[in-house]
Each structure stands twice: as C-alpha cells, then as structure tokens.
Write an enzyme that holds these catalytic residues in place. Structure first.
Site, PDB file in Angstrom:
ATOM      1  N   LYS A 159      49.612 -66.799 -73.159  1.00 57.69           N
ATOM      2  CA  LYS A 159      50.470 -66.128 -72.177  1.00 57.69           C
ATOM      3  C   LYS A 159      50.886 -67.172 -71.135  1.00 57.69           C
ATOM      4  CE  LYS A 159      50.478 -61.735 -69.668  1.00 57.69           C
ATOM      5  NZ  LYS A 159      51.769 -61.211 -70.106  1.00 57.69           N
TER       6      LYS A 159
HETATM    7  N1  PMP Z   1      53.547 -58.986 -75.709  1.00 56.32           N
HETATM    8  C1  PMP Z   1      54.024 -59.635 -74.638  1.00 56.32           C
HETATM    9  C2  PMP Z   1      55.054 -60.674 -74.832  1.00 56.32           C
HETATM   10  C3  PMP Z   1      53.545 -59.318 -73.359  1.00 56.32           C
HETATM   11  O1  PMP Z   1      54.011 -59.946 -72.283  1.00 56.32           O
HETATM   12  C4  PMP Z   1      52.566 -58.316 -73.202  1.00 56.32           C
HETATM   13  C5  PMP Z   1      52.061 -57.961 -71.845  1.00 56.32           C
HETATM   14  N2  PMP Z   1      50.974 -58.769 -71.476  1.00 56.32           N
HETATM   15  C6  PMP Z   1      52.103 -57.673 -74.364  1.00 56.32           C
HETATM   16  C7  PMP Z   1      52.611 -58.034 -75.596  1.00 56.32           C
HETATM   17  C8  PMP Z   1      51.035 -56.622 -74.276  1.00 56.32           C
HETATM   18  O2  PMP Z   1      49.791 -57.222 -73.977  1.00 56.32           O
HETATM   19  P1  PMP Z   1      48.677 -56.453 -73.160  1.00 56.32           P
HETATM   20  O3  PMP Z   1      48.459 -55.165 -73.824  1.00 56.32           O
HETATM   21  O4  PMP Z   1      47.498 -57.352 -73.221  1.00 56.32           O
HETATM   22  O5  PMP Z   1      49.193 -56.291 -71.773  1.00 56.32           O
END
Ligand code: PMP
Length: 306
Positions: A159
């Site tokens: 991320k």
């Molecule tokens: N994909 C992307 C590109 C994201 O930014 C997010 C948000 N963090 C998610 C999926 C979902 O991840 P999470 O459930 O851990 O928030």
C-alpha cells in the site's frame, strides 16, 4: 470528502498539535511517491471505541515498508499502542486512522535515502465512503480503461502512496463519467479491484473473488468477508473473474476499510440481477456489522478496545 481536524497527531513518538504536524515541501516522498500507509476504522461499541483489525493493518504497513526497503523504526506493538493512545487523546468515539511511513527531508533524487523513514499516525471522523445512496441502492461501476498496477511495474500488494496515482486516475475518470467508482483489469483482462476496494461476485449462491495473483491489494475486509462466509457455510472460491462474469452476476459487492461492504447496482450500465442489496451481500454485511461493532461473541480478537 472534507477532512475534519481533531486535536493531535502522533509523529515519530510524540503527540503534536494537529496544525503543527507539518513536513517540508522538499520531503522526497512528496516528489517520488515513496511512502507506505494504512487506512483503519474504529467503531463505537457498547464497551467504548474499538479499532478493527489493528494488528493486521499495522502488520501490512510493516510488510509494505519492507517492499519499499524502509524500516518504520517502531514495532507493530509500539504502533498499536500509539494508535490506541491517539484514539484516547482525540476523544473520538469512532473514526478512521491513517498511519504513514515516509522519507524525511534531507536528500533528493530518484534513489532516495532510505534510512530516513519517519512515521505519523492521524485519526479523524469519517462517514460513508461511497455515500448513503450507494450503500442502500448499490454503487454504479464502470470498467476502467486504466489497468491495475502489476508486479512488473508497481507491486500491487504494497500500500504505497505513489501507487495510488493508479487508483486516483481510475476514480477521477469514473466520477467524471458519472459513476461512483470503477473496476480495474489486469493486463490479461481479469478483474482486479476497484480504486480502493476489493470485489466479490455471487452467482448461484457461490461467492467468487479475484486471487492475490490478479494484482489486488490483500484487503483486510476481503479477508474478514472470506472468513465470515466460510464460517457461515457459503461456498467461496478465490479465482480469476472475467469482465463478462460481472455482467451476469446475481450479486456483486465491494469490500474495503473505508467502503466497508457496498452492494454493486450495475457494471457498465448493466444492472446486477438482484438490484439493491442482494441476500448474500446482506447476510455478509449484517455479519460484518455485528462483528465490527462488538455485538458478536465471535472474533473478539479482531477488536482493540481503546
Ligand atoms: N484495494 C485497494 C487498492 C485499496 O486501496 C483498499 C483499501 N485499503 C482495498 C483494496 C481494501 O483493503 P482493506 O479492506 O484492507 O481496506
């Protein structure tokens, strides 16, 4: 969405007043996007505020930092305690936490000095990400002409701040075209994910979501939904999804920390069969609400009480 300031932000081990949490304009992360971050939600429960899956988010932050060769300089335990203390000091009953690891001021160049990592954690109130209409009636999605970042370019499982240019191009184009969000495909044409959420499709009672190898962020809400679905006895498969499968789905929904679980109303103007929130989506959304608000005896370990 407008940012609502709170009182304080944790920066490198100290709590500083919100307005004083500044970085220099020549901070290399601003120029080259070399930074990693997290988005975490805290919910109001009967026993006070609780942060949902905090350890998993902070572990993913550490993993993202490893991909980008940065040492956050604070363990997952230390960041856990800092996050909980931040919640106490801001007095938030629920909200969103944003830890970020970035490179400090001092050098410049495309190969930045990697031993200058700094860490901050902010928290603020945050409502519905895609809006209440989308939550009730479902969101309107398009398939983006922007491909999802891939392992040959920008590693999708980390991320990273810079990686979000990919998501932002996708989201901006979708909103300008009149949609709520968009799904990105892989170079092979498989469905990857939305700009900031993972995707699930339901067909004949069977739940399907793209595998990690289809360039997705390993979403923590995705993992929560997979766990809850398996426990509820719903058949679940992680496998590649084609664009065409989206068009003939009985139900589809997005998962993410900010979005939570949002039904999909249409993809490329083709209505998803059930319309609104279909029965499987509703079952999972209800389970998610119970668990995240501390109303279920199951998965208490997913909540860190403030
Ligand atoms: N994909 C992307 C590109 C994201 O930014 C997010 C948000 N963090 C998610 C999926 C979902 O991840 P999470 O459930 O851990 O928030």
């Amino acid at each position: 969405m407008k940012l609502e300031p709170t009182t304080t932000i944790w920066m490198d081990g100290e709590f500083v007043p919100w307005d004083d949490a500044q970085v220099h304009v020549l901070t290399p992360s601003l120029h080259y996007g070399w930074g990693v971050y997290e988005g975490i939600r805290a919910y109001a429960t009967d026993s006070g505020p609780a942060v949902f899956r905090l350890r998993e988010h902070l572990t993913r932050l550490h993993d993202s930092a490893r991909v980008y060769l940065m040492d956050p300089g604070h363990t997952v335990d230390e960041l856990t305690e800092a996050s909980l203390e931040l919640m106490r000091r801001t007095g938030l009953t629920h909200g969103y936490l944003r830890p970020i690891v970035y490179l400090g001021y001092g050098t410049m160049g495309v190969a930045p000095q990697l031993d200058s990592a700094r860490v901050a954690i902010a928290a603020w109130p945050w409502g519905s990400y895609l809006g209440e209409r989308a939550e009730e009636e479902g969101c309107r999605l398009m398939v983006s002409s922007w491909q999802r970042n891939g392992n040959h370019s920008v590693p999708p499982q980390a991320k990273a701040t810079g990686a979000y240019v990919n998501s932002a191009l996708t989201k901006v184009a979708a909103v300008r075209a009149g949609y709520d969000d968009a799904l990105m495909l892989t170079p092979a044409g498989h469905v990857a994910e939305a700009s900031a959420a993972n995707v699930f499709v339901v067909r004949d009672g069977h739940l399907v979501t793209p595998p990690l190898s289809d360039n997705i962020l390993p979403g923590i809400t995705r993992d929560t939904v997979l766990t809850l679905a398996r426990e509820a006895g719903l058949p679940v498969t992680e496998r590649s999804i084609t664009r065409g499968e989206l068009y003939v789905a009985d139900e589809a929904f997005l998962t993410g920390t900010a979005a939570e679980i949002v039904p999909v109303a249409s993809v490329d103007d083709r209505p998803v069969a059930a319309g609104g929130c279909g029965p499987v989506t509703k079952q999972l959304r209800d389970l998610f609400h119970e668990v995240s608000r501390g109303r279920s005896p199951e998965h208490r370990d997913w909540l860190s009480y403030v």
